[in-house]
Design an enzyme around this catalytic site. Structure first.
Site, PDB file in Angstrom:
ATOM      1  N   GLN A  51     -16.261 -36.391  54.301  1.00  0.00           N
ATOM      2  CA  GLN A  51     -17.727 -36.295  54.174  1.00  0.00           C
ATOM      3  C   GLN A  51     -18.334 -35.384  55.238  1.00  0.00           C
ATOM      4  O   GLN A  51     -19.493 -34.977  55.123  1.00  0.00           O
ATOM      5  CB  GLN A  51     -18.367 -37.683  54.239  1.00  0.00           C
ATOM      6  CG  GLN A  51     -18.003 -38.542  53.023  1.00  0.00           C
ATOM      7  CD  GLN A  51     -18.668 -39.894  53.106  1.00  0.00           C
ATOM      8  OE1 GLN A  51     -18.135 -40.813  53.721  1.00  0.00           O
ATOM      9  NE2 GLN A  51     -19.845 -40.025  52.525  1.00  0.00           N
ATOM     10  N   LEU A  95     -23.432 -41.791  51.522  1.00  0.00           N
ATOM     11  CA  LEU A  95     -24.160 -40.778  52.292  1.00  0.00           C
ATOM     12  C   LEU A  95     -24.020 -39.397  51.663  1.00  0.00           C
ATOM     13  O   LEU A  95     -24.840 -38.521  51.929  1.00  0.00           O
ATOM     14  CB  LEU A  95     -23.649 -40.755  53.747  1.00  0.00           C
ATOM     15  CG  LEU A  95     -23.923 -42.042  54.548  1.00  0.00           C
ATOM     16  CD1 LEU A  95     -23.245 -41.975  55.905  1.00  0.00           C
ATOM     17  CD2 LEU A  95     -25.416 -42.294  54.690  1.00  0.00           C
TER      18      LEU A  95
END
Ligand code: ZN
Length: 176
Positions: A51, A95
């Site tokens: 990420q 996220l």
């Protein structure tokens, strides 16, 4: 420590299968610290290295409640050894897929093995939120997103929404 940029849909890197980590050194520990800071700042309860665009098998989690002191945990090369037949449903978010939430059903408990920050073997029997977060983050290491566990109709809708938003923000430009 430094905050790192979190990549979002439709970034194709989110679909990469991350590589096993062979050496736990100072450089890696610095990355762990950055990931913990980035996760806390977001705020989120888990973050996989991919990420922040690092395709390695590393994740951080912290499921402490708001009123509790932070309890970040690091997992290097995590593997699910066992999953319960019993399942539970949580409303998940990510996220990398901001402001989208959907109910996902997964095994209610899992046994996870990995290495900690110092390279020591680590094994946890997780249930509740921790079980969900670990499964969600380990999925990231295999290029799997939580929207892969919902209906194709809903998944296509959210992917299209993020593709349109990316196009609107302009080819080759970045949100700063
Ligand atoms: Zn996620």
């Amino acid at each position: 420590m430094a905050l790192r940029h979190i990549i979002t849909l439709p970034d194709p890197k989110l679909r990469l299968v991350s590589k096993p980590i062979e050496r736990i050194d100072e450089r890696l520990r610095k990355l762990m610290d950055d990931m913990i800071e980035t996760m806390h700042e977001a705020p989120g309860v888990g973050l996989a290295a991919i990420q922040i665009a690092e395709p390695i098998r590393l994740l951080v989690v912290d499921v402490a409640r708001k009123e509790e002191p932070p309890q970040p945990q690091v997992f290097v090369n995590p593997e699910i050894l066992w999953s319960s037949d019993e399942r539970s449903t949580y409303e998940e978010g990510c996220l990398s897929i901001p402001e989208y939430y959907a109910e996902v059903e997964r095994p209610a408990s899992v046994r996870v093995r990995g290495l900690d920050r110092e390279g020591q073997a680590l094994e946890v029997l997780a249930e509740g939120l921790l079980a969900t977060v670990l499964q969600h983050e380990i999925d990231h290491l295999d290029g799997v997103l939580f929207i892969d566990h919902i209906s194709k109709l809903k998944r296509d809708r959210v992917i299209k929404k993020f593709q349109k938003a990316a196009k609107r923000s302009g080819e080759g430009s970045h949100v700063l």
